[in-house]
Design an enzyme around this catalytic site. Structure first.
Site, PDB file in Angstrom:
ATOM      1  CB  ILE A  74       0.574  -1.779  -8.949  1.00  0.00           C
ATOM      2  CG1 ILE A  74       0.371  -2.981  -8.027  1.00  0.00           C
ATOM      3  CG2 ILE A  74       0.700  -2.225 -10.395  1.00  0.00           C
ATOM      4  CD1 ILE A  74      -0.875  -3.803  -8.370  1.00  0.00           C
ATOM      5  CE1 TYR A  75       2.480   0.696  -0.347  1.00  0.00           C
ATOM      6  CE2 TYR A  75       4.744   0.643  -1.142  1.00  0.00           C
ATOM      7  CZ  TYR A  75       3.825   0.998  -0.182  1.00  0.00           C
ATOM      8  OH  TYR A  75       4.243   1.670   0.941  1.00  0.00           O
TER       9      TYR A  75
END
Length: 236
Positions: A147-148
């Site tokens: 998700i980063y």
């Protein structure tokens, strides 16, 4: 103050080094921080002014923009370096909170700041730049940081949109660093594995990012592009 450099996330690592190097080059620097550090404090009264803001707060962003407008009549460049880096939590609720943080810091804050600082960037003469510091994970994500990586990929996409929207007055580009400086969280084994997948087989060091920023700012005919400062890791 005119033609200042505004940099986010200046309290450590890349942002701190960019602050130091631009000051050495004779620029005025407006340095954003969320938490002050002794290392950043050193540059007080050395052509640097500090602005504090939590980039997850639109109110803080608005207040910071007002301060910037008081400190300088024009901006030479805006460099979005602030980052929040964490592996994805195994707990879905916690991961959702992380995702909101990643989005706010890596995408929403740069979007708002670019729009709100547009007038300061278009005042004066000469080249003007916006530079987004992304990550090699934006193109080749590590599953542990999925998700980063997607938020950084979103910032990379915004680079192209802003390049179209702000041309021809402002050049908008990104820099995708690879293994610049290892953090304490990486074990010796992890470091070795990362370097084995890096063609130049070494850490880049923070100066390599400053050199990349300089290269973009000094080139009058580049916009909407990404400069990989990763020692060839993106090819592995």
């Amino acid at each position: 103050m005119e033609n200042a450099i505004f940099i986010t996330g200046c309290n450590r690592r890349i942002g701190l080094h960019l602050t130091k190097r631009f000051l050495e080059e004779g620029y005025y620097v407006i340095a954003h921080y969320r938490k002050m550090t002794p290392e950043l404090e050193i540059y007080k009264n050395k052509n640097a002014v500090f602005v504090r803001a939590d980039l997850t707060s639109t109110k803080d962003i608005d207040n910071m923009v007002k301060q910037i407008g008081i400190f300088t009549k024009s901006l030479r460049a805006v460099i979005h370096n602030a980052s929040f880096y964490e592996s994805t939590s195994s707990d879905l609720k916690e991961a959702a909170k992380q995702y909101q943080m990643f989005f706010q810091v890596h995408m929403l804050a740069p979007f708002l700041l670019n729009q709100k600082l547009h007038k300061l960037l278009t005042r004066g003469e000469g080249m003007r730049d916006i530079i987004h510091i992304t990550d090699t994970n934006a193109e080749n994500p590590d599953p542990r940081f999925d998700i980063y990586s997607s938020a950084k990929a979103g910032l990379a996409n915004l680079t192209k949109s802003f390049a179209k929207n702000f041309a021809p007055q402002i050049k908008v580009n990104s820099i995708a660093p690879g293994p610049i400086v290892f953090s304490k969280r990486e074990s010796e084994e992890q470091r070795k594995a990362i370097l084995e997948k890096t063609l130049l087989q070494k850490e880049g060091g923070v100066e390599s990012v400053f050199q990349g920023v300089q290269a973009i700012m000094n080139n009058s005919f580049i916009t909407g592009s990404c400069l990989n400062v990763d020692g060839g890791r993106s090819l592995s």
